[in-house]
Motif scaffolding. Structure first.
Motif, mmCIF file in Angstrom:
data_model
loop_
_atom_site.group_PDB
_atom_site.id
_atom_site.type_symbol
_atom_site.label_atom_id
_atom_site.label_comp_id
_atom_site.label_asym_id
_atom_site.label_seq_id
_atom_site.Cartn_x
_atom_site.Cartn_y
_atom_site.Cartn_z
ATOM 1 N N ASN A 94 0.846 -1.190 0.000
ATOM 2 C CA ASN A 94 0.000 0.000 0.000
ATOM 3 C C ASN A 94 0.880 1.237 0.000
ATOM 4 O O ASN A 94 1.864 1.313 0.739
ATOM 5 C CB ASN A 94 -0.904 -0.006 1.238
ATOM 6 C CG ASN A 94 -2.011 1.015 1.168
ATOM 7 O OD1 ASN A 94 -2.496 1.352 0.094
ATOM 8 N ND2 ASN A 94 -2.429 1.510 2.325
ATOM 9 N N GLU A 95 0.565 2.187 -0.859
ATOM 10 C CA GLU A 95 1.228 3.486 -0.900
ATOM 11 C C GLU A 95 2.744 3.333 -1.069
ATOM 12 O O GLU A 95 3.202 2.656 -1.964
ATOM 13 C CB GLU A 95 0.840 4.290 0.347
ATOM 14 C CG GLU A 95 -0.659 4.563 0.429
ATOM 15 C CD GLU A 95 -1.080 5.251 1.713
ATOM 16 O OE1 GLU A 95 -0.254 5.308 2.651
ATOM 17 O OE2 GLU A 95 -2.232 5.712 1.789
ATOM 18 N N ALA A 96 3.526 3.918 -0.183
ATOM 19 C CA ALA A 96 4.980 3.959 -0.375
ATOM 20 C C ALA A 96 5.709 2.841 0.360
ATOM 21 O O ALA A 96 6.924 2.899 0.522
ATOM 22 C CB ALA A 96 5.521 5.313 0.102
ATOM 23 N N GLN A 97 5.001 1.825 0.807
ATOM 24 C CA GLN A 97 5.656 0.729 1.529
ATOM 25 C C GLN A 97 6.655 0.003 0.628
ATOM 26 O O GLN A 97 6.440 -0.137 -0.572
ATOM 27 C CB GLN A 97 4.605 -0.249 2.049
ATOM 28 C CG GLN A 97 3.703 0.373 3.110
ATOM 29 C CD GLN A 97 2.489 -0.467 3.401
ATOM 30 O OE1 GLN A 97 2.231 -1.474 2.761
ATOM 31 N NE2 GLN A 97 1.708 -0.035 4.388
ATOM 32 N N GLU A 98 7.744 -0.458 1.232
ATOM 33 C CA GLU A 98 8.826 -1.086 0.477
ATOM 34 C C GLU A 98 8.918 -2.582 0.738
ATOM 35 O O GLU A 98 8.952 -3.381 -0.196
ATOM 36 C CB GLU A 98 10.143 -0.391 0.819
ATOM 37 C CG GLU A 98 10.141 1.083 0.443
ATOM 38 C CD GLU A 98 11.309 1.850 1.023
ATOM 39 O OE1 GLU A 98 12.175 1.243 1.680
ATOM 40 O OE2 GLU A 98 11.351 3.084 0.827
ATOM 41 N N THR A 99 8.997 -2.983 2.014
ATOM 42 C CA THR A 99 9.110 -4.387 2.394
ATOM 43 C C THR A 99 7.855 -4.807 3.146
ATOM 44 O O THR A 99 7.324 -4.049 3.951
ATOM 45 C CB THR A 99 10.369 -4.604 3.245
ATOM 46 O OG1 THR A 99 11.515 -4.500 2.392
ATOM 47 C CG2 THR A 99 10.385 -5.962 3.921
ATOM 48 N N GLY A 100 7.407 -6.040 2.906
ATOM 49 C CA GLY A 100 6.133 -6.476 3.443
ATOM 50 C C GLY A 100 6.131 -6.706 4.939
ATOM 51 O O GLY A 100 5.427 -6.022 5.682
ATOM 52 N N VAL A 101 6.897 -7.700 5.417
ATOM 53 C CA VAL A 101 7.002 -8.009 6.841
ATOM 54 C C VAL A 101 8.473 -7.926 7.217
ATOM 55 O O VAL A 101 9.303 -8.634 6.650
ATOM 56 C CB VAL A 101 6.455 -9.410 7.156
ATOM 57 C CG1 VAL A 101 6.626 -9.734 8.641
ATOM 58 C CG2 VAL A 101 4.993 -9.537 6.733
ATOM 59 N N TYR A 102 8.776 -7.066 8.173
ATOM 60 C CA TYR A 102 10.172 -6.850 8.552
ATOM 61 C C TYR A 102 10.318 -6.975 10.055
ATOM 62 O O TYR A 102 9.689 -6.226 10.818
ATOM 63 C CB TYR A 102 10.650 -5.476 8.085
ATOM 64 C CG TYR A 102 12.084 -5.167 8.459
ATOM 65 C CD1 TYR A 102 13.127 -5.915 7.929
ATOM 66 C CD2 TYR A 102 12.379 -4.145 9.351
ATOM 67 C CE1 TYR A 102 14.445 -5.641 8.274
ATOM 68 C CE2 TYR A 102 13.693 -3.875 9.696
ATOM 69 C CZ TYR A 102 14.723 -4.623 9.153
ATOM 70 O OH TYR A 102 16.021 -4.362 9.500
ATOM 71 N N ALA A 103 11.147 -7.935 10.499
ATOM 72 C CA ALA A 103 11.402 -8.152 11.917
ATOM 73 C C ALA A 103 12.859 -7.849 12.218
ATOM 74 O O ALA A 103 13.767 -8.444 11.627
ATOM 75 C CB ALA A 103 11.078 -9.589 12.310
ATOM 76 N N ALA A 104 13.089 -6.913 13.150
ATOM 77 C CA ALA A 104 14.434 -6.505 13.554
ATOM 78 C C ALA A 104 14.295 -5.644 14.802
ATOM 79 O O ALA A 104 13.211 -5.125 15.093
ATOM 80 C CB ALA A 104 15.127 -5.710 12.445
ATOM 81 N N PRO A 105 15.375 -5.463 15.553
ATOM 82 C CA PRO A 105 15.297 -4.549 16.694
ATOM 83 C C PRO A 105 14.878 -3.147 16.263
ATOM 84 O O PRO A 105 15.113 -2.730 15.119
ATOM 85 C CB PRO A 105 16.726 -4.564 17.254
ATOM 86 C CG PRO A 105 17.295 -5.860 16.805
ATOM 87 C CD PRO A 105 16.702 -6.111 15.454
ATOM 88 N N ALA A 106 14.272 -2.421 17.161
ATOM 89 C CA ALA A 106 13.845 -1.053 16.869
ATOM 90 C C ALA A 106 15.036 -0.208 16.438
ATOM 91 O O ALA A 106 16.121 -0.296 17.018
ATOM 92 C CB ALA A 106 13.188 -0.437 18.102
#
Length: 403
Positions: A94-106
């Motif tokens: 949707n819109e300007a999103q690049e990667t679908g699901v991203y898991a990593a530290p904040a």
């Protein structure tokens, strides 16, 4: 297989963490029209996000469809069989999103250079099951700096860079996923340790499955077809991550790798754009790995190819400098085992060009003094074609000095 004490210690620590968090874990239910990200943001370590079937387009995440930075979060999509697309959890770009699901530290992002600006912490534990992640312009499902992850029974659909992509992560399982429609790799294990890749279906991409700069990766019982290259095992110069101190023990075993003859649609100027169509397995300039007991058939250029890095990129923009000044690791392909594979019908229709003479079921090329390789017991006995070239000379046998 060698014992990985680092992996064992990490898994034991993760198990203790799971027990500690599981007692107070909550389940957050999400229905169509609601935000999955809002539930993720409310969750505590150990919680489960249970998502009902439907289409989801998140609106407030900027670069990501879903962003996970909570330890030990379980993201579960409920699948109702017999309803087709309506019975799936579909996360759509949707819109300007690049990667679908991203898991990593904040604060640690997907395009952050690990050799320049490494993440100061690790995310402990991430589980995702039952999601169809679709049409994102960069990656589908990705981890970075995650210790202990599982991707189970998900689909990556037309995510244009990489589909399913554990990187800079450790102690993971990637099982029974489907991935297709990527202009780089359907599934790529990069800069990671102790990863098991089992029972996935990978097709319709430039590279079906890839490993770079990783240690201890087991790849079994996957179905890999209709890609430009089925399996790529590549030198660090083909990767975006810095080399690890140890990068051995990649086991490619009991996979079905066939008809990888898709035209190469990768962007110009990229490494993957240089790859020749019609390769089942390409091992390029990496050492200490096993390719065994696979079925490899119908790949127009080569069934299984083992080449040093300099031979592989000779005549391309990625050329190996004679003094090694542009290499991130030795170019050799040493101590690799190619054994008990059933190879047939490969190398029969290579794309026109100077590499035609290397077309075969099994191909070995060395120009740098590689050693310790072993080709043995491949099938059908006395019934496959092979090419063996060492320092420009065609030999009548494949190397067995490592047997």
């Amino acid at each position: 297989m060698k014992k990985n004490s680092r992996a064992f210690d990490a898994l034991m620590g993760l198990a203790v963490f799971l027990v500690a968090t599981g007692a107070n874990a909550a389940v957050h239910r999400v229905h169509p029209g609601e935000s999955i990200q809002a539930a993720i943001d409310k969750a505590m370590p150990g919680d489960t996000i249970l998502v009902e079937p439907g289409e989801y387009r998140e609106t407030d995440n900027g670069r990501y469809g879903l962003r996970i930075s909570t330890d030990n979060l379980r993201l579960v999509g409920k699948v109702v069989k017999g309803l087709g697309e309506a019975g799936k959890v579909r996360l759509i770009a949707n819109e300007a999103q690049e990667t679908g699901v991203y898991a990593a530290p904040a604060g640690c992002e997907y395009d952050q250079r690990d050799d320049v600006d490494p993440c100061p912490s690790e995310l402990q534990g991430f589980y995702i099951r039952g999601f169809s992640v679709e049409e994102f312009p960069v990656n589908g499902i990705q981890t970075r700096w995650v210790n202990g992850f599982e991707f189970v029974a998900n689909a990556s659909v037309n995510n244009k860079n990489n589909g399913i992509y554990p990187t800079l992560s450790a102690n993971g399982l990637v099982r029974n996923n489907i991935s297709y429609g990527s202009l780089d790799t359907a599934m790529w294990v990069a800069a990671s340790q102790n990863v098991r890749v089992i029972g996935n279906e990978l097709f319709g991409s430039v590279i079906g499955f890839e490993i770079t700069v990783s240690d201890d990766v087991e790849v079994k019982q996957n179905k890999i077809y209709d890609n430009t290259v089925g399996v790529g095992l590549f030198h660090p110069n083909a990767a975006g991550n810095a080399p690890l101190p140890v990068m051995t023990n990649w086991i490619i075993e009991q996979n079905d790798i066939y008809n990888n003859n898709r035209p190469n649609e990768a962007p110009e100027g990229t490494f993957q754009g240089l790859l020749p169509p019609g390769a089942g397995v390409l091992l390029l300039g990496v050492s200490g790995h096993v390719i065994a007991k696979n079925k490899v058939a119908g790949n127009d250029f080569v069934g299984i190819g083992v080449l040093d890095w300099c031979s592989a990129v000779n005549g391309t923009p990625a050329a190996c400098e004679p003094d090694g000044s542009n290499l991130r690791a030795l170019p050799n392909a040493d101590n690799n085992l190619v054994s008990q594979n059933r190879v047939s019908g490969n190398g029969l229709s290579p794309k026109a060009g100077p590499i035609n003479g290397l077309a075969a079921d099994l191909t070995y090329v060395d120009s740098v003094g590689s050693s310790g390789n072993c080709f043995q017991k491949n099938k059908p006995k006395n019934g496959f074609t092979f090419v063996s070239v060492v320092f420009g000379q065609f030999l009548g046998e494949l190397p067995t000095d490592g047997c």
